[in-house]
Motif scaffolding. Structure first.
Motif, PDB file in Angstrom:
ATOM      1  N   ASP A 133     -30.096 -29.529  30.975  1.00 48.49           N
ATOM      2  CA  ASP A 133     -28.642 -29.645  30.890  1.00 48.49           C
ATOM      3  C   ASP A 133     -28.227 -30.851  30.074  1.00 48.49           C
ATOM      4  OD1 ASP A 133     -28.399 -27.370  32.391  1.00 48.49           O
ATOM      5  OD2 ASP A 133     -28.122 -28.433  34.308  1.00 48.49           O
ATOM      6  N   LEU A 134     -28.934 -31.991  30.241  1.00 53.01           N
ATOM      7  CA  LEU A 134     -28.649 -33.173  29.427  1.00 53.01           C
ATOM      8  C   LEU A 134     -28.876 -32.884  27.939  1.00 53.01           C
ATOM      9  CD1 LEU A 134     -30.265 -35.891  31.730  1.00 53.01           C
ATOM     10  CD2 LEU A 134     -27.844 -35.773  31.120  1.00 53.01           C
ATOM     11  N   ALA A 135     -29.966 -32.145  27.626  1.00 59.82           N
ATOM     12  CA  ALA A 135     -30.256 -31.801  26.236  1.00 59.82           C
ATOM     13  C   ALA A 135     -29.190 -30.867  25.682  1.00 59.82           C
ATOM     14  CB  ALA A 135     -31.641 -31.157  26.135  1.00 59.82           C
TER      15      ALA A 135
ATOM     16  N   PRO B  29     -39.186 -30.674  11.205  1.00 58.34           N
ATOM     17  CA  PRO B  29     -39.402 -32.115  10.967  1.00 58.34           C
ATOM     18  C   PRO B  29     -38.286 -33.004  11.510  1.00 58.34           C
ATOM     19  CG  PRO B  29     -38.479 -31.102   9.027  1.00 58.34           C
ATOM     20  CD  PRO B  29     -38.621 -29.995  10.033  1.00 58.34           C
ATOM     21  N   PHE B  30     -37.444 -32.472  12.404  1.00 59.83           N
ATOM     22  CA  PHE B  30     -36.337 -33.252  12.956  1.00 59.83           C
ATOM     23  C   PHE B  30     -36.608 -33.666  14.398  1.00 59.83           C
ATOM     24  CE2 PHE B  30     -34.699 -29.954  10.050  1.00 59.83           C
ATOM     25  CZ  PHE B  30     -34.212 -30.760   9.042  1.00 59.83           C
ATOM     26  N   ALA B  31     -37.877 -33.595  14.818  1.00 64.92           N
ATOM     27  CA  ALA B  31     -38.183 -33.815  16.230  1.00 64.92           C
ATOM     28  C   ALA B  31     -38.044 -35.265  16.663  1.00 64.92           C
ATOM     29  CB  ALA B  31     -39.603 -33.343  16.524  1.00 64.92           C
TER      30      ALA B  31
ATOM     31  N   ALA C 115     -36.402 -30.667  35.935  1.00 69.40           N
ATOM     32  CA  ALA C 115     -36.496 -30.001  34.635  1.00 69.40           C
ATOM     33  C   ALA C 115     -35.152 -29.401  34.238  1.00 69.40           C
ATOM     34  CB  ALA C 115     -37.575 -28.927  34.672  1.00 69.40           C
ATOM     35  N   ARG C 116     -34.417 -28.824  35.189  1.00 67.21           N
ATOM     36  CA  ARG C 116     -33.096 -28.270  34.869  1.00 67.21           C
ATOM     37  C   ARG C 116     -32.104 -29.357  34.473  1.00 67.21           C
ATOM     38  NH1 ARG C 116     -34.729 -24.452  38.732  1.00 67.21           N
ATOM     39  NH2 ARG C 116     -34.103 -25.768  40.485  1.00 67.21           N
TER      40      ARG C 116
ATOM     41  N   ASP D 144     -36.588 -33.136  27.192  1.00 65.48           N
ATOM     42  CA  ASP D 144     -36.596 -31.790  27.760  1.00 65.48           C
ATOM     43  C   ASP D 144     -37.809 -31.009  27.284  1.00 65.48           C
ATOM     44  OD1 ASP D 144     -35.659 -29.316  28.908  1.00 65.48           O
ATOM     45  OD2 ASP D 144     -34.955 -28.776  26.912  1.00 65.48           O
ATOM     46  N   ARG D 145     -38.113 -31.106  25.978  1.00 63.67           N
ATOM     47  CA  ARG D 145     -39.265 -30.382  25.450  1.00 63.67           C
ATOM     48  C   ARG D 145     -40.564 -30.900  26.062  1.00 63.67           C
ATOM     49  NH1 ARG D 145     -38.698 -31.774  20.644  1.00 63.67           N
ATOM     50  NH2 ARG D 145     -37.152 -30.193  20.134  1.00 63.67           N
TER      51      ARG D 145
END
Length: 326
Positions: free
Chosen positions: A317-319, A213-215, A312-313, A226-227
């Motif tokens: 990396d940012l995430a 529940p933290f999305a 996507a990479r 990213d997800r």
């Protein structure tokens, strides 16, 4: 119980050989009171003189001997004593006969074969095969059969044994053991503590990766982007995944900065978010490719400059940097 069996042998001697089997001593177990599943041992001691050698290959092999008896193991050792060579052979048997009444059964006899390598046969060759016991230099000793009394596990007929009792087997059997309660309080406490630790670890893991529940936490927009980009890539190929991935990453920059971020704002954004400083060249490449894609007629050039895999990479990396600074 130990019984000594002195067995006399007719020894064949050729060419002045002094080999002989002097004695065979068999140490037997008790002959009665055996039940289904019992194990017993027989030890055979063979005393030889000269250069008499045991044919170990001719010893019985472990396995089923009869329908009621198995040879579990056989062990042989050799020792010297008073100039004579002594062979100790230990055989271990197990009984599989379920007797309804006391019964006599025989453990079968078996031969022990020996040779004298110094003996010479009439044809000038040394003896080799134990099967020809009559050849010069070959000797055979027989371990006799052993008769055992196998007993039933419990009496079936009670009339002659205890006339005053009925035919109920409970009259002669011991009562069942009273079960004792085993306390499991300590194990229950340990179980609850383990379950609590597991639940807490699960919640921390969900929080770390911004999963339900933290999305929807505003502090991790790059994790959400990213997800979503990974979901777009797995959905299929075409123009829409690349375009939507660019937009998702733009929205993440905007949420992280609290305002719209353009290509000229990248140095200021990195200055305010030092955790992304190592990604500065790739961030500039992202904004330049986005500008080519949305504000020129050459979208293919934008995709060649920053392929969707690199995009996507960059989001991943940012995430990662975003989570590491939390």
């Amino acid at each position: 119980m130990r019984s000594w069996l002195a067995i006399a042998f007719l020894l064949l001697s050729v060419g002045g050989s002094s080999a002989a089997i002097d004695a065979v001593n068999v140490y037997e177990p008790r002959k009665f009171g055996h039940f289904l599943g019992d194990t017993l041992e027989r030890r055979v001691e063979v005393i030889t003189s000269g250069n008499t050698e045991l044919f170990t290959a001719a010893l019985p092999r472990p396995g089923a001997l009869t329908y009621w008896l198995d040879l579990i193991s056989i062990d042989h050792r050799e020792r010297e004593e008073d100039g004579r060579r002594i062979y100790d052979i230990t055989l271990k048997y197990q009984i599989f006969y379920s007797a309804l009444e006391a019964k006599q059964l025989d453990i079968p006899s078996f031969p022990l074969r020996f040779k004298n390598p110094n003996s010479v046969a009439p044809d000038g060759t040394a003896p080799s095969e134990p099967s020809a016991a009559s050849q010069p230099g070959n000797y055979t000793a027989t371990v006799p059969a052993l008769r055992l009394v196998i007993s039933p596990l419990r009496d079936i007929v009670l009339d002659d044994l205890m006339p005053e009792k009925t035919g109920d087997i409970s009259d002669v059997m011991r009562p069942d053991a009273v079960p004792q309660e085993i306390s499991v309080a300590s194990r229950e406490r340990l179980l609850w503590v383990s379950a609590g630790a597991l639940a807490g670890s699960g919640l921390l893991l969900l929080w770390h990766y911004a999963i339900w529940p933290f999305a929807r936490r505003a502090k991790r927009p790059f994790t959400q982007a990213d997800r979503q980009i990974r979901s777009l890539q797995s959905a299929g190929a075409g123009e829409a995944p690349y375009r939507d991935s660019l937009l998702l990453l733009h929205r993440a920059f905007d949420q992280s900065a609290g305002r719209r971020v353009f290509s000229a704002d990248v140095p200021e954004f990195v200055a305010q978010h030092q955790r992304f400083s190592s990604l500065l060249p790739r961030l500039k490449s992202f904004f330049e490719s986005s500008q080519l894609y949305f504000f020129s007629d050459d979208r293919r050039a934008a995709e060649d400059r920053l392929p969707i895999g690199d995009l996507a990479r960059l989001a991943a990396d940012l995430a990662r940097e975003e989570r590491s600074s939390a």
